[in-house]
Design a protein around this motif. Structure first.
Motif, PDB file in Angstrom:
ATOM      1  N   VAL A 178     -79.716 -66.591 -69.807  1.00  0.00           N
ATOM      2  CA  VAL A 178     -78.052 -66.339 -69.995  1.00  0.00           C
ATOM      3  C   VAL A 178     -77.680 -65.892 -68.496  1.00  0.00           C
ATOM      4  O   VAL A 178     -76.873 -66.118 -67.923  1.00  0.00           O
ATOM      5  CB  VAL A 178     -78.043 -65.342 -71.037  1.00  0.00           C
ATOM      6  CG1 VAL A 178     -76.646 -64.782 -71.159  1.00  0.00           C
ATOM      7  CG2 VAL A 178     -78.421 -65.738 -72.201  1.00  0.00           C
ATOM      8  N   GLY A 179     -78.381 -64.670 -68.329  1.00  0.00           N
ATOM      9  CA  GLY A 179     -77.836 -63.901 -67.025  1.00  0.00           C
ATOM     10  C   GLY A 179     -77.566 -64.965 -65.737  1.00  0.00           C
ATOM     11  O   GLY A 179     -76.690 -64.859 -65.094  1.00  0.00           O
ATOM     12  N   ASN A 180     -78.687 -65.886 -65.728  1.00  0.00           N
ATOM     13  CA  ASN A 180     -78.582 -66.945 -64.541  1.00  0.00           C
ATOM     14  C   ASN A 180     -77.438 -68.098 -64.578  1.00  0.00           C
ATOM     15  O   ASN A 180     -77.211 -68.620 -63.745  1.00  0.00           O
ATOM     16  CB  ASN A 180     -80.051 -67.725 -64.512  1.00  0.00           C
ATOM     17  CG  ASN A 180     -80.984 -66.696 -63.995  1.00  0.00           C
ATOM     18  OD1 ASN A 180     -80.676 -65.741 -63.029  1.00  0.00           O
ATOM     19  ND2 ASN A 180     -82.225 -67.083 -64.406  1.00  0.00           N
ATOM     20  N   LEU A 181     -76.722 -67.931 -65.756  1.00  0.00           N
ATOM     21  CA  LEU A 181     -75.624 -69.062 -65.942  1.00  0.00           C
ATOM     22  C   LEU A 181     -74.278 -68.352 -65.433  1.00  0.00           C
ATOM     23  O   LEU A 181     -73.342 -69.216 -65.359  1.00  0.00           O
ATOM     24  CB  LEU A 181     -75.515 -69.207 -67.519  1.00  0.00           C
ATOM     25  CG  LEU A 181     -76.685 -69.919 -68.126  1.00  0.00           C
ATOM     26  CD1 LEU A 181     -76.390 -70.003 -69.572  1.00  0.00           C
ATOM     27  CD2 LEU A 181     -76.762 -71.240 -67.512  1.00  0.00           C
ATOM     28  N   PHE A 182     -74.472 -67.200 -65.173  1.00  0.00           N
ATOM     29  CA  PHE A 182     -73.244 -66.459 -64.803  1.00  0.00           C
ATOM     30  C   PHE A 182     -73.413 -66.240 -63.013  1.00  0.00           C
ATOM     31  O   PHE A 182     -74.288 -66.237 -62.362  1.00  0.00           O
ATOM     32  CB  PHE A 182     -73.230 -65.015 -65.183  1.00  0.00           C
ATOM     33  CG  PHE A 182     -72.774 -65.012 -66.794  1.00  0.00           C
ATOM     34  CD1 PHE A 182     -71.471 -64.944 -66.945  1.00  0.00           C
ATOM     35  CD2 PHE A 182     -73.610 -65.219 -67.749  1.00  0.00           C
ATOM     36  CE1 PHE A 182     -71.024 -64.755 -68.271  1.00  0.00           C
ATOM     37  CE2 PHE A 182     -73.327 -65.162 -69.016  1.00  0.00           C
ATOM     38  CZ  PHE A 182     -71.932 -65.079 -69.459  1.00  0.00           C
TER      39      PHE A 182
ATOM     40  N   PHE B 199     -64.618 -69.233 -71.750  1.00  0.00           N
ATOM     41  CA  PHE B 199     -65.109 -69.200 -70.586  1.00  0.00           C
ATOM     42  C   PHE B 199     -64.526 -69.327 -69.455  1.00  0.00           C
ATOM     43  O   PHE B 199     -63.712 -70.494 -69.556  1.00  0.00           O
ATOM     44  CB  PHE B 199     -66.490 -70.214 -70.573  1.00  0.00           C
ATOM     45  CG  PHE B 199     -67.472 -69.887 -71.780  1.00  0.00           C
ATOM     46  CD1 PHE B 199     -68.632 -69.336 -71.543  1.00  0.00           C
ATOM     47  CD2 PHE B 199     -67.159 -70.246 -73.034  1.00  0.00           C
ATOM     48  CE1 PHE B 199     -69.648 -69.224 -72.397  1.00  0.00           C
ATOM     49  CE2 PHE B 199     -68.262 -70.095 -74.048  1.00  0.00           C
ATOM     50  CZ  PHE B 199     -69.423 -69.395 -73.700  1.00  0.00           C
ATOM     51  N   ASP B 200     -64.480 -68.838 -68.424  1.00  0.00           N
ATOM     52  CA  ASP B 200     -63.860 -69.150 -67.058  1.00  0.00           C
ATOM     53  C   ASP B 200     -65.127 -69.773 -66.276  1.00  0.00           C
ATOM     54  O   ASP B 200     -66.016 -68.646 -65.788  1.00  0.00           O
ATOM     55  CB  ASP B 200     -63.056 -67.806 -66.372  1.00  0.00           C
ATOM     56  CG  ASP B 200     -61.810 -67.503 -67.304  1.00  0.00           C
ATOM     57  OD1 ASP B 200     -60.747 -68.436 -67.236  1.00  0.00           O
ATOM     58  OD2 ASP B 200     -61.604 -66.624 -68.047  1.00  0.00           O
TER      59      ASP B 200
ATOM     60  N   THR C 273     -70.917 -72.803 -63.316  1.00  0.00           N
ATOM     61  CA  THR C 273     -71.423 -71.347 -63.400  1.00  0.00           C
ATOM     62  C   THR C 273     -70.190 -70.584 -64.401  1.00  0.00           C
ATOM     63  O   THR C 273     -69.078 -70.931 -63.971  1.00  0.00           O
ATOM     64  CB  THR C 273     -71.652 -70.733 -62.185  1.00  0.00           C
ATOM     65  OG1 THR C 273     -72.538 -71.677 -61.223  1.00  0.00           O
ATOM     66  CG2 THR C 273     -72.448 -69.504 -62.238  1.00  0.00           C
ATOM     67  N   ILE C 274     -70.650 -69.616 -64.973  1.00  0.00           N
ATOM     68  CA  ILE C 274     -69.532 -68.693 -65.568  1.00  0.00           C
ATOM     69  C   ILE C 274     -69.139 -67.712 -64.818  1.00  0.00           C
ATOM     70  O   ILE C 274     -69.985 -66.949 -64.411  1.00  0.00           O
ATOM     71  CB  ILE C 274     -70.343 -68.245 -67.035  1.00  0.00           C
ATOM     72  CG1 ILE C 274     -70.579 -69.543 -67.877  1.00  0.00           C
ATOM     73  CG2 ILE C 274     -68.887 -67.409 -67.808  1.00  0.00           C
ATOM     74  CD1 ILE C 274     -71.471 -69.059 -68.970  1.00  0.00           C
ATOM     75  N   GLU C 275     -67.734 -67.706 -64.529  1.00  0.00           N
ATOM     76  CA  GLU C 275     -67.323 -66.723 -63.847  1.00  0.00           C
ATOM     77  C   GLU C 275     -66.842 -65.315 -64.595  1.00  0.00           C
ATOM     78  O   GLU C 275     -66.876 -64.146 -64.424  1.00  0.00           O
ATOM     79  CB  GLU C 275     -65.906 -66.788 -62.960  1.00  0.00           C
ATOM     80  CG  GLU C 275     -66.221 -67.785 -61.857  1.00  0.00           C
ATOM     81  CD  GLU C 275     -65.131 -68.289 -60.865  1.00  0.00           C
ATOM     82  OE1 GLU C 275     -63.884 -68.222 -61.710  1.00  0.00           O
ATOM     83  OE2 GLU C 275     -65.380 -68.457 -59.830  1.00  0.00           O
ATOM     84  N   ARG C 276     -66.458 -65.566 -65.986  1.00  0.00           N
ATOM     85  CA  ARG C 276     -65.809 -64.632 -66.827  1.00  0.00           C
ATOM     86  C   ARG C 276     -65.982 -65.147 -67.976  1.00  0.00           C
ATOM     87  O   ARG C 276     -65.916 -66.403 -68.543  1.00  0.00           O
ATOM     88  CB  ARG C 276     -64.446 -64.340 -66.385  1.00  0.00           C
ATOM     89  CG  ARG C 276     -63.719 -63.153 -67.400  1.00  0.00           C
ATOM     90  CD  ARG C 276     -62.545 -62.435 -66.963  1.00  0.00           C
ATOM     91  NE  ARG C 276     -62.126 -61.427 -67.599  1.00  0.00           N
ATOM     92  CZ  ARG C 276     -61.396 -61.271 -68.446  1.00  0.00           C
ATOM     93  NH1 ARG C 276     -60.927 -62.561 -69.061  1.00  0.00           N
ATOM     94  NH2 ARG C 276     -60.891 -60.009 -69.010  1.00  0.00           N
ATOM     95  N   LEU C 277     -66.407 -64.258 -69.157  1.00  0.00           N
ATOM     96  CA  LEU C 277     -66.565 -64.734 -70.521  1.00  0.00           C
ATOM     97  C   LEU C 277     -65.819 -63.305 -71.322  1.00  0.00           C
ATOM     98  O   LEU C 277     -66.349 -62.344 -71.260  1.00  0.00           O
ATOM     99  CB  LEU C 277     -68.190 -64.764 -71.040  1.00  0.00           C
ATOM    100  CG  LEU C 277     -68.223 -64.652 -72.454  1.00  0.00           C
ATOM    101  CD1 LEU C 277     -67.800 -66.098 -73.000  1.00  0.00           C
ATOM    102  CD2 LEU C 277     -70.023 -64.908 -72.629  1.00  0.00           C
ATOM    103  N   THR C 278     -64.888 -63.896 -72.231  1.00  0.00           N
ATOM    104  CA  THR C 278     -64.424 -62.981 -73.154  1.00  0.00           C
ATOM    105  C   THR C 278     -64.789 -63.456 -74.390  1.00  0.00           C
ATOM    106  O   THR C 278     -65.024 -64.520 -74.966  1.00  0.00           O
ATOM    107  CB  THR C 278     -63.022 -62.816 -73.191  1.00  0.00           C
ATOM    108  OG1 THR C 278     -62.297 -64.176 -73.264  1.00  0.00           O
ATOM    109  CG2 THR C 278     -62.256 -62.366 -71.630  1.00  0.00           C
ATOM    110  N   SER C 279     -65.127 -62.327 -75.311  1.00  0.00           N
ATOM    111  CA  SER C 279     -65.673 -62.668 -76.817  1.00  0.00           C
ATOM    112  C   SER C 279     -64.910 -61.980 -77.794  1.00  0.00           C
ATOM    113  O   SER C 279     -64.570 -60.959 -77.495  1.00  0.00           O
ATOM    114  CB  SER C 279     -67.122 -62.315 -76.882  1.00  0.00           C
ATOM    115  OG  SER C 279     -67.514 -62.635 -77.948  1.00  0.00           O
TER     116      SER C 279
END
Length: 128
Positions: free
Chosen positions: A24-28, A100-101, A108-114
């Motif tokens: 998970v962390g490596n996707l950001f 997801f931004d 890669t994910i720059e920002r995720l809001t949930s």
């Protein structure tokens, strides 16, 4: 014509469901941000990866099922059906939305809001 779900978003859900927090962390991106309702913002891969086991500790059984994906350039909105069980074995189910931004190349994910109803989820987590 539908737009396919970006691979990084598919990998995100697979990693969360498998509890592979390193993946998970490596996707950001290194300076990414996670903004989840009811929690302080997390910044950086390590802080984001650490958020998930902390958040899901009360839900030893959990599964995020994307039910709708909307892609608009580098922004991906995902409607989710969450199902699981709390520590007492009671069922937990709710709907959520993740936004997801992604980076310009979409890898890669720059920002995720949930987004979800934290009060209702809290009641289900505490139920016996």
């Amino acid at each position: 014509m539908s737009t396919p779900t970006p691979a990084v978003v598919e990998r995100y859900f697979a990693a969360v469901n498998a509890e592979d927090w390193t993946a998970v962390g490596n996707l950001f991106t290194p300076d990414a941000e996670l903004a989840a309702v009811g929690a302080p913002p997390r910044h950086g891969r390590e802080a984001i990866a650490a958020h998930f086991p902390w958040t899901l500790a009360a839900l030893p059984v959990h599964h995020d099922e994307p039910t709708r994906v909307v892609v608009a350039g580098t922004v991906v909105l995902v409607e989710i059906r969450f199902t699981g069980r709390n520590r007492a074995g009671a069922e937990v189910a709710f709907d959520a939305v993740d936004v997801f931004d992604l980076t310009g190349d979409g890898t890669t994910i720059e920002r995720l809001t949930s987004w979800y109803d934290t009060a209702a989820v809290g009641r289900m987590v505490r139920a016996s």
